[in-house]
Motif scaffolding. Structure first.
Motif, short mmCIF file in Angstrom:
data_model
loop_
_atom_site.label_atom_id
_atom_site.label_comp_id
_atom_site.label_asym_id
_atom_site.label_seq_id
_atom_site.Cartn_x
_atom_site.Cartn_y
_atom_site.Cartn_z
N VAL A 191 0.96 -1.16 0.16
CA VAL A 191 -0.05 -0.04 0.07
C VAL A 191 0.82 1.17 -0.09
O VAL A 191 1.88 1.09 0.68
CB VAL A 191 -0.72 0.15 1.08
N ALA A 213 -1.78 -1.11 -3.61
CA ALA A 213 -3.06 -0.44 -3.48
C ALA A 213 -2.59 1.15 -3.34
O ALA A 213 -1.48 1.12 -2.69
CB ALA A 213 -4.01 -0.98 -2.50
N GLY A 231 -7.63 0.18 -5.43
CA GLY A 231 -7.24 -1.28 -5.31
C GLY A 231 -7.91 -1.92 -4.28
O GLY A 231 -8.62 -1.52 -3.55
N ASP A 232 -7.89 -3.46 -4.26
CA ASP A 232 -8.46 -4.21 -3.47
C ASP A 232 -7.44 -4.73 -2.32
O ASP A 232 -6.74 -5.31 -2.52
CB ASP A 232 -9.02 -5.66 -4.26
#
Length: 339
Positions: A191, A213, A231-232
């Motif tokens: 992330v 993400a 993003g997931d």
């Protein structure tokens, strides 16, 4: 490799001749003395006795305890809090070395302050990273060795060689070695705390074959509010990656955002732990599994669940390669092999 004959009739190669004519000297200043000593021990070269005296009005006086004439000198100084004081120590020592006829003056700066001010974003605003580059070069230094700049383009502010080493592979290696993440897992997401850190997140993610993400934070200020995610991360183990942790607010914002988006666990990886103001308190309140940083900056106290990975070997190798005219690119190649 050329061979020469010494006065004693012994053959010497080019490297040995350089070591005889221009011996390596190390100076460790007060920014991070623990790291300085680690580097010196790896290189098997003692730190020069350097007296740094601070007068009552804040002025700094320096005296180097032995001759450096004709030597290749490496000055190690992490420009951490107090930033301006540590920077002036470095400047004054470099000026002393220049006047003492050192052969080459190499600055080894594990953390280079003012790197965040690398561009002009508003009217009447300075580009302080360029100013720092100008000031360092005014003292006649020959090379800068540094680690994980806030922006790689800062290298272009210098008219001397800049060796920009990377600590992120060491942090990635920590996660791999300790089984926190692996290349076989599909539940790890890297992330970035904002859009500008996407390149760093993508590079870090390549060590795990993991997707990235982005916390969709907009505006100049960070707070504890939850932001949208690009993003997931639902049901995933997230590693938030940043180049530095200052007050901890950006990490707090990112942590709250990924947890709100359904992440199961949160980890953090950052090169430089500035830990300004009440950063320790902010980080201790967060439901983070572990925070992994380097030891470029020394503090008396650290947050809970924080692990420091040393960059002593990396910087020592960088110094050794520069001194012996070897390509720094070999270090990058070796780091990439762990991917």
């Amino acid at each position: 490799m050329y061979l020469v004959i010494s006065k004693k009739g012994q053959k010497m190669n080019k490297e040995e001749l350089h070591q005889m004519l221009h011996p390596m000297k190390l100076i460790g200043l007060g920014g991070n003395q623990a790291l300085n000593e680690k580097i010196a021990n790896i290189l098997h070269i003692p730190l020069l006795e350097t007296a740094v005296h601070h007068f009552s009005d804040g002025e700094i006086a320096v005296n180097i305890g032995e001759t450096v004439r004709g030597c290749d000198v490496f000055v190690i100084q992490s420009i951490q809090d107090p930033v301006n004081e540590n920077f002036m120590e470095l400047e004054i020592v470099c000026d002393a070395l220049h006047r003492a006829s050192a052969h080459r003056i190499n600055c080894v700066v594990p953390y280079l302050a003012y790197s965040r001010s690398d561009t002009k974003t508003r009217s009447r605003e300075p580009i302080t990273a360029k100013l720092v580059a100008n000031l360092l070069q005014l003292t006649g230094i020959d090379r800068l060795i540094t680690l994980d700049l806030h922006a790689e383009q800062i290298q272009g502010f210098y008219n001397i060689p800049v060796d920009h080493l990377h600590a992120m592979p060491l942090l990635a290696h920590y996660y791999l070695d300790n089984g926190i993440a692996s290349v076989d897992e599909d539940d790890v997401v890297i992330v970035s705390p904002d859009h500008s850190g996407t390149k760093l997140a993508r590079s870090f993610g390549s060590f795990f074959n993991a997707p990235i993400a982005i916390v969709d934070q907009r505006g100049a200020r960070y707070d504890d509010s939850v932001h949208d995610m690009i993003g997931d991360v639902k049901g995933k183990k997230c590693i938030i990656v940043d180049d530095l942790i200052d007050t901890g607010t950006r990490i707090a914002s990112s942590t709250n955002s990924v947890l709100a988006a359904g992440a199961t666990k949160v980890y953090v990886a950052a090169s430089h732990a500035l830990l300004s103001h009440d950063a320790i308190s902010v980080l201790n309140k967060l439901p983070i599994e572990q925070i992994v940083v380097t030891d470029t900056i020394k503090h008396e106290k650290y947050p809970d669940r924080l692990v420091r990975v040393s960059v002593d070997q990396l910087l020592a190798r960088g110094i050794d390669y520069v001194y012996n005219d070897r390509s720094i690119h070999q270090i990058f190649d070796e780091q990439n092999r762990i991917k």
